[in-house]
Design a protein around this motif. Sequence first.
Motif, PDB file in Angstrom:
ATOM      1  N   ALA B 362       1.050  -1.242  -0.026  1.00  0.00           N
ATOM      2  CA  ALA B 362       0.032   0.034  -0.057  1.00  0.00           C
ATOM      3  C   ALA B 362       0.765   1.314  -0.145  1.00  0.00           C
ATOM      4  O   ALA B 362       0.402   2.310  -0.321  1.00  0.00           O
ATOM      5  N   HIS B 363       2.164   1.124   0.542  1.00  0.00           N
ATOM      6  CA  HIS B 363       2.673   2.152   0.383  1.00  0.00           C
ATOM      7  C   HIS B 363       4.160   2.222  -0.507  1.00  0.00           C
ATOM      8  O   HIS B 363       5.108   3.113  -0.411  1.00  0.00           O
ATOM      9  N   GLY B 364       4.195   1.395  -1.331  1.00  0.00           N
ATOM     10  CA  GLY B 364       5.130   1.198  -2.280  1.00  0.00           C
ATOM     11  C   GLY B 364       5.179   2.556  -3.343  1.00  0.00           C
ATOM     12  O   GLY B 364       4.261   3.141  -3.422  1.00  0.00           O
ATOM     13  N   PRO B 365       6.243   2.629  -4.039  1.00  0.00           N
ATOM     14  CA  PRO B 365       6.187   3.719  -5.060  1.00  0.00           C
ATOM     15  C   PRO B 365       5.141   3.682  -5.959  1.00  0.00           C
ATOM     16  O   PRO B 365       4.951   4.969  -6.515  1.00  0.00           O
ATOM     17  N   ILE B 366       4.964   2.729  -6.667  1.00  0.00           N
ATOM     18  CA  ILE B 366       3.880   2.576  -7.438  1.00  0.00           C
ATOM     19  C   ILE B 366       2.322   3.003  -7.104  1.00  0.00           C
ATOM     20  O   ILE B 366       1.704   4.013  -7.569  1.00  0.00           O
ATOM     21  N   ALA B 367       2.075   2.612  -5.767  1.00  0.00           N
ATOM     22  CA  ALA B 367       0.817   2.875  -5.032  1.00  0.00           C
ATOM     23  C   ALA B 367       0.861   4.576  -4.913  1.00  0.00           C
ATOM     24  O   ALA B 367      -0.232   5.229  -4.915  1.00  0.00           O
ATOM     25  N   VAL B 368       1.901   4.838  -4.377  1.00  0.00           N
ATOM     26  CA  VAL B 368       2.097   6.299  -3.901  1.00  0.00           C
ATOM     27  C   VAL B 368       2.040   7.183  -5.448  1.00  0.00           C
ATOM     28  O   VAL B 368       1.392   8.243  -5.027  1.00  0.00           O
ATOM     29  N   VAL B 380      -7.109   5.132  -6.715  1.00  0.00           N
ATOM     30  CA  VAL B 380      -6.019   4.541  -5.877  1.00  0.00           C
ATOM     31  C   VAL B 380      -5.952   4.974  -4.531  1.00  0.00           C
ATOM     32  O   VAL B 380      -5.811   4.288  -3.645  1.00  0.00           O
ATOM     33  N   MET B 381      -6.128   6.249  -4.349  1.00  0.00           N
ATOM     34  CA  MET B 381      -6.046   6.741  -3.144  1.00  0.00           C
ATOM     35  C   MET B 381      -7.332   6.282  -2.066  1.00  0.00           C
ATOM     36  O   MET B 381      -6.916   6.002  -1.040  1.00  0.00           O
ATOM     37  N   LEU B 382      -8.452   6.062  -2.822  1.00  0.00           N
ATOM     38  CA  LEU B 382      -9.452   5.523  -1.821  1.00  0.00           C
ATOM     39  C   LEU B 382      -9.084   4.001  -1.419  1.00  0.00           C
ATOM     40  O   LEU B 382      -9.504   3.680  -0.258  1.00  0.00           O
ATOM     41  N   MET B 383      -8.346   3.564  -2.209  1.00  0.00           N
ATOM     42  CA  MET B 383      -8.044   2.159  -1.894  1.00  0.00           C
ATOM     43  C   MET B 383      -7.017   2.117  -0.943  1.00  0.00           C
ATOM     44  O   MET B 383      -6.617   1.168  -0.066  1.00  0.00           O
ATOM     45  N   ARG B 384      -5.895   3.259  -1.012  1.00  0.00           N
ATOM     46  CA  ARG B 384      -5.017   3.248   0.019  1.00  0.00           C
ATOM     47  C   ARG B 384      -5.334   3.687   1.264  1.00  0.00           C
ATOM     48  O   ARG B 384      -4.664   3.332   2.398  1.00  0.00           O
ATOM     49  N   ILE B 385      -6.284   4.624   1.470  1.00  0.00           N
ATOM     50  CA  ILE B 385      -6.754   5.237   2.569  1.00  0.00           C
ATOM     51  C   ILE B 385      -6.748   4.364   3.767  1.00  0.00           C
ATOM     52  O   ILE B 385      -6.408   4.675   4.945  1.00  0.00           O
ATOM     53  N   VAL B 389      -2.758   6.730   5.420  1.00  0.00           N
ATOM     54  CA  VAL B 389      -2.070   7.495   4.559  1.00  0.00           C
ATOM     55  C   VAL B 389      -1.708   8.676   5.264  1.00  0.00           C
ATOM     56  O   VAL B 389      -2.673   9.277   6.140  1.00  0.00           O
ATOM     57  N   ALA B 390      -0.550   9.301   5.291  1.00  0.00           N
ATOM     58  CA  ALA B 390      -0.254  10.653   5.955  1.00  0.00           C
ATOM     59  C   ALA B 390      -1.091  11.653   5.645  1.00  0.00           C
ATOM     60  O   ALA B 390      -1.412  11.692   4.262  1.00  0.00           O
ATOM     61  N   SER B 397      -2.484  15.057  -2.813  1.00  0.00           N
ATOM     62  CA  SER B 397      -3.115  14.547  -3.757  1.00  0.00           C
ATOM     63  C   SER B 397      -4.600  15.075  -4.221  1.00  0.00           C
ATOM     64  O   SER B 397      -4.899  15.378  -5.162  1.00  0.00           O
ATOM     65  N   MET B 398      -5.081  15.685  -2.917  1.00  0.00           N
ATOM     66  CA  MET B 398      -6.545  16.421  -3.187  1.00  0.00           C
ATOM     67  C   MET B 398      -6.164  17.699  -3.913  1.00  0.00           C
ATOM     68  O   MET B 398      -7.191  18.014  -4.782  1.00  0.00           O
ATOM     69  N   LEU B 399      -5.155  18.482  -3.555  1.00  0.00           N
ATOM     70  CA  LEU B 399      -4.882  19.490  -4.103  1.00  0.00           C
ATOM     71  C   LEU B 399      -4.567  19.332  -5.668  1.00  0.00           C
ATOM     72  O   LEU B 399      -5.066  20.203  -6.464  1.00  0.00           O
ATOM     73  N   LEU B 400      -3.870  18.412  -5.959  1.00  0.00           N
ATOM     74  CA  LEU B 400      -3.449  17.989  -7.414  1.00  0.00           C
ATOM     75  C   LEU B 400      -4.733  17.869  -8.206  1.00  0.00           C
ATOM     76  O   LEU B 400      -4.903  18.050  -9.099  1.00  0.00           O
ATOM     77  N   LEU B 401      -5.608  16.992  -7.461  1.00  0.00           N
ATOM     78  CA  LEU B 401      -6.836  16.718  -8.068  1.00  0.00           C
ATOM     79  C   LEU B 401      -7.696  18.077  -8.482  1.00  0.00           C
ATOM     80  O   LEU B 401      -8.205  17.997  -9.531  1.00  0.00           O
ATOM     81  N   VAL B 402      -7.636  18.855  -7.734  1.00  0.00           N
ATOM     82  CA  VAL B 402      -8.451  20.033  -7.608  1.00  0.00           C
ATOM     83  C   VAL B 402      -7.981  20.893  -8.826  1.00  0.00           C
ATOM     84  O   VAL B 402      -8.607  21.448  -9.608  1.00  0.00           O
ATOM     85  N   LEU B 403      -6.607  21.048  -8.796  1.00  0.00           N
ATOM     86  CA  LEU B 403      -5.786  21.857  -9.811  1.00  0.00           C
ATOM     87  C   LEU B 403      -6.065  21.229 -11.033  1.00  0.00           C
ATOM     88  O   LEU B 403      -6.581  21.903 -12.265  1.00  0.00           O
TER      89      LEU B 403
END
Lengths: 309, 440
Positions: B362-368, B380-385, B389-390, B397-403
């Motif tokens: 869940a915290h590997g580079p691909i998932a991140v 993916v984030m919904l699956m990781r949370i 997740v810090a 991630s949220m900021l990137l999504l909004v932008l």
Amino acid sequence: MDNLLEINNVIKRYGDYTALNDVSVHIPKGSVFGLLGPNGAGKTSLIRIINQITMPDSGEIILDGEKLSPHHIEQIGYLPEERGLYKTMKVGEQALYLAQLKGMSRSDAKKKLKYWFEKFDIGDWWNKKLEELSKGMAQKVQFIVTVLHQPKLLIFDEPFSGFDPINAQLIAKEILQLRDEGSTIIFSTHRMESVEEMCDYIALIHKSNKILDGKLNDIKKQYRTNVFEVGLQTENSREVKEQLSQNFEVSPANFKSLHDGLKLNVKLKNSNSTRDLLSFLNSKGEVNHFVELVPSANDIFIQTINKTN
Amino acid sequence: MSKLKLIIQREFIARVKNKSFIIMTFLSPLLMIGMGVLIAFLTKKNESKIKEIAYVDSSELFSKKDFKDTKTIKYVDYTKLGLDETKKKVEEGKHFGVLYLPKIDSLEVLAESVEFFSKETPGLSLMTNLEGTVNRKLRNLKMKELGMDEQKIKASKISSDISFLNFSGEKTSKLVNRLKTLTGMVAGILLMMFVMLHGTSVMRSIIEEKTSRIVEIIVSSVKPFQLMMGKIIGNGSAGILQLLMWGVLLFVFSIIASSVFGVDTGAMQNSNISAEQLEVAKSIGVSKVQLMISEIYKLPLLKLLLLFIFYFIGGFMLYSSLFAAIGAAVDNEADSQQFMTPVMMPLMLGLYVGMFTVVNDAHGPIAVFFSHFPLTSPIVMLMRIPFGVAWWEILISMLLLVLTFVLIIWFAAKIYRVGILMYGKKPTYKDLWKWIRYSS
């Protein structure tokens, strides 16, 4: 003359293509203004700019003394050439929806719709879905939606396409009545017979440029050829013809007439007047046909465009 | 009433009144319950049919207690009858099959020479059972041969139960882990389904406006951007209504189904897990089960729910604005295919990464990476949370999504504005790029 709409030096480009090249048009209040031009000339581009669907790259547009801005949407009614309605929505419902988008209140829109539906004798369509109506029927609904909010400026793009002659007549009558009630009308078409019937002013757009505009009658005078169609009942037509060609330019004519006899096109020379021609003809026989060949809007249209080409 | 509100209202009503929408809303949960009942029914039927397996033990190494009957398998000793006679009985249909253990002294050779005859090909579970039975006995015999006694062998069986802890002291057990995976997976699949169903309905609604030629009338009254947003919000809310309806209907139908058919659908759905769960529960004792339940409650449920809502809405808006642009660009649905594929790909990729990478690491580079990449982050984030997740990662991630959403809706609006008034020509990607560069 008081102008409702002033379009000044409008330029519109799509990528490398120039759709409107420094076009200026002034539209007098209370007139029917014909916006003419071949397909692809730039009429629709100009109309879309007036409707603020697209913005010009430069130039200004003044509506009733104010710079055109979004709140003017409610003062403009637009019947586009590519028009339609929601197929699965009920007629009354979508008329109400479209009226509200033009800023009318629901109750006001309902009241006015009732009036128009009765006027066009289509009251029982209210709860029908659009797909149950014929094309002409749908066009009636569209016309109502266009004029319902009593806009100052009405824009009709090819309004008669899709109408049968009876309904076209009805719509033409309504358009003229709206003008008489004070609306200003822009009428875009390439069908010239309706121009003669409807328009007070015209502007001709060709290849993104305005090449002609003004009052229809003035333009016609400009394009006057001083040619008269003449029908004369006389015994010795050969002799008359010869005498005529000494003073006028004469060519054979072909028009429908109840009488046989001499049929000619006679062109006045600079030195003579209509009166000279008539008195000469009167002295030679019975005149049964005498018409000035006024250039039709169609002739002007074709001539002007050929000239610029 | 504001124009946006008018548009949302119309789009919502048009969608909800749509016949296929209504049918989908009621039929889907009915089908799901129906399938459940059918599966439960068939499983029950299957279980009630016991397969009788005859065995012929010429090796004389096995005893009756080595063949343990299960719910679906019953062993019968036919050693005395001999293989050929037993085979005949099987052929007559008296038994499902016959297991033959030949007389061979070497255990290794015997292990390779055991045979099973049956008329029908046996199922996987039967094969596993047979091989397990033979293996177990042979292994024990071999161990004895090597000098270990039975007591020691029994005593050597140890089952480990490692406590997995992180530094904030949260315990992770296998069950909770599975639950986290499940939560994430359900959320991801739900979002994907929602985007595919209702994002495409935004597209379809735009194509419909183009083909019915009403669009120019509408955009002479409202801004194209308003129309687009109204469609996205209207169709999205209709979708949410459908989702809620499904929830309620599933609940109602499952109650009706369980009372009418007498099938416990709830238990049926978990039947695969529950056996294991029971085993786990048995092995760790009741007190640990209680502990686990309290752990489940310790999962950040409120946080999960809020983030689910955010990513769900964000993901839907992002994708449906892309679909809106596609709808505006084309004239009919058939033409939309060429543009749909590149839009669907990141969605698929997100689900793929979520199902195969996040579950394992869940915290590997691909998932991140993919939980920050905006086109896949909602899934993916919904699956990781659920795996923790810090907060700053979530925030980025949220900021990137909004932008990205703002950027894409800006592009989409440009394509939309030009595209809705273009008829008759199937645009290329080059055309789209040209449209984006047009000034308004």
